[in-house]
Design a protein around this motif. Structure first.
Motif, PDB file in Angstrom:
ATOM      1  N   ASP A   1      29.899  46.897  49.399  1.00 12.98           N
ATOM      2  CA  ASP A   1      30.616  47.730  48.420  1.00 12.98           C
ATOM      3  C   ASP A   1      32.087  47.859  48.783  1.00 12.98           C
ATOM      4  OD1 ASP A   1      28.250  48.183  47.041  1.00 12.98           O
ATOM      5  OD2 ASP A   1      27.773  49.989  48.194  1.00 12.98           O
ATOM      6  N   ILE A   2      32.358  48.060  50.057  1.00 15.09           N
ATOM      7  CA  ILE A   2      33.739  48.219  50.506  1.00 15.09           C
ATOM      8  C   ILE A   2      34.539  46.944  50.279  1.00 15.09           C
ATOM      9  CG2 ILE A   2      35.183  48.579  52.547  1.00 15.09           C
ATOM     10  CD1 ILE A   2      33.011  50.466  53.580  1.00 15.09           C
ATOM     11  N   VAL A   3      33.947  45.796  50.631  1.00 10.28           N
ATOM     12  CA  VAL A   3      34.633  44.515  50.427  1.00 10.28           C
ATOM     13  C   VAL A   3      34.895  44.284  48.941  1.00 10.28           C
ATOM     14  CG1 VAL A   3      34.388  42.014  50.620  1.00 10.28           C
ATOM     15  CG2 VAL A   3      33.718  43.481  52.536  1.00 10.28           C
ATOM     16  N   PHE A   4      33.916  44.609  48.098  1.00 13.41           N
ATOM     17  CA  PHE A   4      34.089  44.418  46.657  1.00 13.41           C
ATOM     18  C   PHE A   4      35.213  45.296  46.113  1.00 13.41           C
ATOM     19  CE2 PHE A   4      33.150  46.032  42.376  1.00 13.41           C
ATOM     20  CZ  PHE A   4      33.233  44.848  41.648  1.00 13.41           C
ATOM     21  N   LEU A   5      35.229  46.578  46.503  1.00 14.84           N
ATOM     22  CA  LEU A   5      36.244  47.493  46.004  1.00 14.84           C
ATOM     23  C   LEU A   5      37.644  47.091  46.468  1.00 14.84           C
ATOM     24  CD1 LEU A   5      34.387  50.906  46.447  1.00 14.84           C
ATOM     25  CD2 LEU A   5      35.001  49.810  44.280  1.00 14.84           C
ATOM     26  N   LEU A   6      37.769  46.708  47.740  1.00 16.01           N
ATOM     27  CA  LEU A   6      39.071  46.277  48.242  1.00 16.01           C
ATOM     28  C   LEU A   6      39.542  45.006  47.541  1.00 16.01           C
ATOM     29  CD1 LEU A   6      38.785  46.922  52.085  1.00 16.01           C
ATOM     30  CD2 LEU A   6      40.125  48.203  50.408  1.00 16.01           C
ATOM     31  N   SER A   7      38.626  44.052  47.353  1.00 12.32           N
ATOM     32  CA  SER A   7      38.983  42.807  46.663  1.00 12.32           C
ATOM     33  C   SER A   7      39.408  43.091  45.228  1.00 12.32           C
ATOM     34  CB  SER A   7      37.801  41.835  46.679  1.00 12.32           C
ATOM     35  OG  SER A   7      37.408  41.542  48.002  1.00 12.32           O
ATOM     36  N   PHE A   8      38.700  44.022  44.582  1.00 15.07           N
ATOM     37  CA  PHE A   8      39.030  44.383  43.205  1.00 15.07           C
ATOM     38  C   PHE A   8      40.442  44.959  43.117  1.00 15.07           C
ATOM     39  CE2 PHE A   8      39.291  47.900  40.145  1.00 15.07           C
ATOM     40  CZ  PHE A   8      39.122  47.198  38.956  1.00 15.07           C
ATOM     41  N   TRP A   9      40.776  45.897  44.011  1.00 16.71           N
ATOM     42  CA  TRP A   9      42.077  46.543  43.930  1.00 16.71           C
ATOM     43  C   TRP A   9      43.207  45.599  44.326  1.00 16.71           C
ATOM     44  CZ3 TRP A   9      43.648  50.154  41.101  1.00 16.71           C
ATOM     45  CH2 TRP A   9      42.803  51.206  40.728  1.00 16.71           C
ATOM     46  N   ILE A  10      42.969  44.747  45.310  1.00 15.36           N
ATOM     47  CA  ILE A  10      43.990  43.766  45.678  1.00 15.36           C
ATOM     48  C   ILE A  10      44.263  42.823  44.514  1.00 15.36           C
ATOM     49  CG2 ILE A  10      44.473  41.794  47.172  1.00 15.36           C
ATOM     50  CD1 ILE A  10      43.036  43.267  49.410  1.00 15.36           C
ATOM     51  N   ALA A  11      43.188  42.386  43.824  1.00 12.11           N
ATOM     52  CA  ALA A  11      43.351  41.484  42.687  1.00 12.11           C
ATOM     53  C   ALA A  11      44.078  42.173  41.536  1.00 12.11           C
ATOM     54  CB  ALA A  11      41.987  40.979  42.230  1.00 12.11           C
ATOM     55  N   VAL A  12      43.692  43.422  41.223  1.00 11.85           N
ATOM     56  CA  VAL A  12      44.310  44.146  40.109  1.00 11.85           C
ATOM     57  C   VAL A  12      45.792  44.390  40.361  1.00 11.85           C
ATOM     58  CG1 VAL A  12      44.372  46.383  38.933  1.00 11.85           C
ATOM     59  CG2 VAL A  12      42.195  45.230  39.289  1.00 11.85           C
ATOM     60  N   LEU A  13      46.130  44.882  41.557  1.00 11.33           N
ATOM     61  CA  LEU A  13      47.527  45.177  41.857  1.00 11.33           C
ATOM     62  C   LEU A  13      48.362  43.907  41.984  1.00 11.33           C
ATOM     63  CD1 LEU A  13      47.066  48.118  44.398  1.00 11.33           C
ATOM     64  CD2 LEU A  13      47.845  48.254  42.022  1.00 11.33           C
ATOM     65  N   THR A  14      47.761  42.833  42.491  1.00  6.77           N
ATOM     66  CA  THR A  14      48.479  41.562  42.568  1.00  6.77           C
ATOM     67  C   THR A  14      48.814  41.045  41.182  1.00  6.77           C
ATOM     68  OG1 THR A  14      47.388  41.006  44.658  1.00  6.77           O
ATOM     69  CG2 THR A  14      48.411  39.209  43.445  1.00  6.77           C
ATOM     70  N   LEU A  15      47.856  41.151  40.251  1.00 14.04           N
ATOM     71  CA  LEU A  15      48.120  40.735  38.875  1.00 14.04           C
ATOM     72  C   LEU A  15      49.200  41.600  38.234  1.00 14.04           C
ATOM     73  CD1 LEU A  15      44.502  40.010  37.565  1.00 14.04           C
ATOM     74  CD2 LEU A  15      46.309  38.346  38.018  1.00 14.04           C
ATOM     75  N   ALA A  16      49.169  42.904  38.542  1.00 15.36           N
ATOM     76  CA  ALA A  16      50.182  43.799  37.982  1.00 15.36           C
ATOM     77  C   ALA A  16      51.573  43.451  38.493  1.00 15.36           C
ATOM     78  CB  ALA A  16      49.838  45.245  38.320  1.00 15.36           C
ATOM     79  N   VAL A  17      51.664  43.094  39.765  1.00 17.08           N
ATOM     80  CA  VAL A  17      52.960  42.776  40.360  1.00 17.08           C
ATOM     81  C   VAL A  17      53.407  41.361  39.990  1.00 17.08           C
ATOM     82  CG1 VAL A  17      54.167  42.475  42.562  1.00 17.08           C
ATOM     83  CG2 VAL A  17      52.628  44.401  42.241  1.00 17.08           C
ATOM     84  N   SER A  18      52.449  40.473  39.700  1.00 17.36           N
ATOM     85  CA  SER A  18      52.821  39.082  39.393  1.00 17.36           C
ATOM     86  C   SER A  18      53.691  38.986  38.155  1.00 17.36           C
ATOM     87  CB  SER A  18      51.558  38.239  39.208  1.00 17.36           C
ATOM     88  OG  SER A  18      50.803  38.690  38.086  1.00 17.36           O
ATOM     89  N   SER A  19      53.619  39.982  37.263  1.00 19.35           N
ATOM     90  CA  SER A  19      54.469  39.945  36.076  1.00 19.35           C
ATOM     91  C   SER A  19      55.937  40.089  36.446  1.00 19.35           C
ATOM     92  CB  SER A  19      54.068  41.075  35.115  1.00 19.35           C
ATOM     93  OG  SER A  19      54.238  42.333  35.728  1.00 19.35           O
ATOM     94  N   LEU A  20      56.218  40.637  37.637  1.00 18.98           N
ATOM     95  CA  LEU A  20      57.611  40.778  38.067  1.00 18.98           C
ATOM     96  C   LEU A  20      58.274  39.442  38.332  1.00 18.98           C
ATOM     97  CD1 LEU A  20      57.292  43.792  40.532  1.00 18.98           C
ATOM     98  CD2 LEU A  20      57.987  43.843  38.160  1.00 18.98           C
ATOM     99  N   HIS A  21      57.475  38.401  38.595  1.00 17.70           N
ATOM    100  CA  HIS A  21      58.057  37.090  38.854  1.00 17.70           C
ATOM    101  C   HIS A  21      58.789  36.560  37.610  1.00 17.70           C
ATOM    102  CE1 HIS A  21      56.477  36.202  42.882  1.00 17.70           C
ATOM    103  NE2 HIS A  21      55.451  36.924  42.524  1.00 17.70           N
ATOM    104  N   LYS A  22      58.374  37.018  36.444  1.00 13.86           N
ATOM    105  CA  LYS A  22      59.036  36.592  35.224  1.00 13.86           C
ATOM    106  C   LYS A  22      60.477  37.078  35.180  1.00 13.86           C
ATOM    107  CE  LYS A  22      58.771  37.199  30.196  1.00 13.86           C
ATOM    108  NZ  LYS A  22      58.001  37.792  29.088  1.00 13.86           N
ATOM    109  N   TRP A  23      60.704  38.276  35.728  1.00 14.05           N
ATOM    110  CA  TRP A  23      62.035  38.863  35.680  1.00 14.05           C
ATOM    111  C   TRP A  23      62.788  38.683  36.989  1.00 14.05           C
ATOM    112  CZ3 TRP A  23      63.091  39.973  30.884  1.00 14.05           C
ATOM    113  CH2 TRP A  23      62.056  40.322  30.024  1.00 14.05           C
ATOM    114  N   GLY A  24      62.054  38.442  38.098  1.00  6.98           N
ATOM    115  CA  GLY A  24      62.707  38.269  39.387  1.00  6.98           C
ATOM    116  C   GLY A  24      63.451  39.519  39.802  1.00  6.98           C
ATOM    117  N   PHE A  25      64.661  39.353  40.277  1.00  6.78           N
ATOM    118  CA  PHE A  25      65.458  40.485  40.752  1.00  6.78           C
ATOM    119  C   PHE A  25      66.127  41.242  39.615  1.00  6.78           C
ATOM    120  CE2 PHE A  25      65.340  37.577  44.390  1.00  6.78           C
ATOM    121  CZ  PHE A  25      64.832  38.432  45.346  1.00  6.78           C
TER     122      PHE A  25
END
Length: 271
Positions: free
Chosen positions: A246-270
């Protein structure tokens, strides 16, 4: 002396050190590695200038006094020290990124990054590397105290790994909020209360098993919850309502969700 003048004086010192290291040791490394090391070393210099050993010690002792003296008594000390690894990583990752973005915005360093070949992913990786020494500085006091208790030394690498994961999640959570905050000079005013609220609401300083059953699904929606449970399991002598899977699943889920949320910043860069 103005903030911008102080910053560029530090940049001049950093540049001399960087050129010396490149001549001595880094001659054959790829340019991407140079850029990442450059960001990391610059942030370490700036972080050390801003950090106060006395302030960090006072904050930790004040928190220990509150949780131990006014809440659970001496028996809570062990749990508080374990939770400090997770809380320290989360707070460091979230607050440091907010301060760094504010600093780069206020000093005009953002314009330098826009004009340079530095990519946003290299920038974030450099910040992450620079925060690892800061994390060691953050947890040195709970680590020193925890070694005096009945906690196995073999659990220390696990606790540090969880603290590092907590730092990464704190960074990603702040970066996910950052694009929606205007102006950027007020970023920490918005993100710090939100990140602290998430930390205090999550079962980090107390076990998930002590919460009423109807609240547990809501607490599992917070990214710090599985880290707190995993830290207590790693320290030994604790049975969690969550299994390791359960712990591994929850951590993997949150890392994936937040990574996807932050990946949109690559479109705008700095920008």
């Amino acid at each position: 002396m103005r903030l911008r003048d102080i910053y560029w004086r530090l940049m001049e010192k950093y540049w001399r050190l960087y050129v010396l290291l490149r001549k001595l040791f880094l001659r054959r490394l790829p340019d991407r590695v140079y850029r990442i090391i450059g960001v990391a070393s610059m942030q370490v210099i700036l972080w050390w200038r801003r950090k106060s050993l006395l302030g960090q010690l006072f904050g930790f002792l004040l928190g220990m006094l509150f949780f131990v003296g006014f809440w659970g008594g001496p028996t809570l000390l062990r749990d508080y020290l374990i939770a400090s690894f997770i809380a320290g990583g989360w707070s460091l990752g979230s607050s440091s990124v907010a301060r760094i973005l504010e600093w780069d915005w206020a000093t005009g360093q953002r314009e330098v990054y826009v004009a340079s070949p530095l990519t946003f992913s290299e920038y974030l990786l450099g910040i992450l590397i620079s925060l690892i020494p800061a994390l060691l500085f953050e947890i040195w006091l709970p680590l020193a105290l925890i070694l005096m208790m009945d906690i196995s030394i073999s659990s220390i690498p696990w606790l540090f790994t969880l603290a590092l994961i907590s730092l990464v999640l704190g960074m990603l959570a702040t970066l996910a909020i950052a694009p929606h905050v205007k102006p950027k000079s007020r970023l920490s005013i918005v993100t710090n209360p939100v990140m602290n609220f998430i930390l205090m609401l999550s079962p980090v300083f107390y076990p998930l098993s002590l919460t009423p059953w109807p609240m547990r699904p809501l607490l599992l929606l917070l990214p710090v919850t599985p880290l707190g449970e995993a830290a207590r399991i790693a320290a030994g002598g604790y049975m969690s309502v969550l299994s390791p899977l359960d712990i591994v699943f929850l951590l993997s889920f949150w890392i994936a969700v937040l990574t996807l949320a932050v990946s949109s910043l690559h479109k705008w860069g700095f920008e």
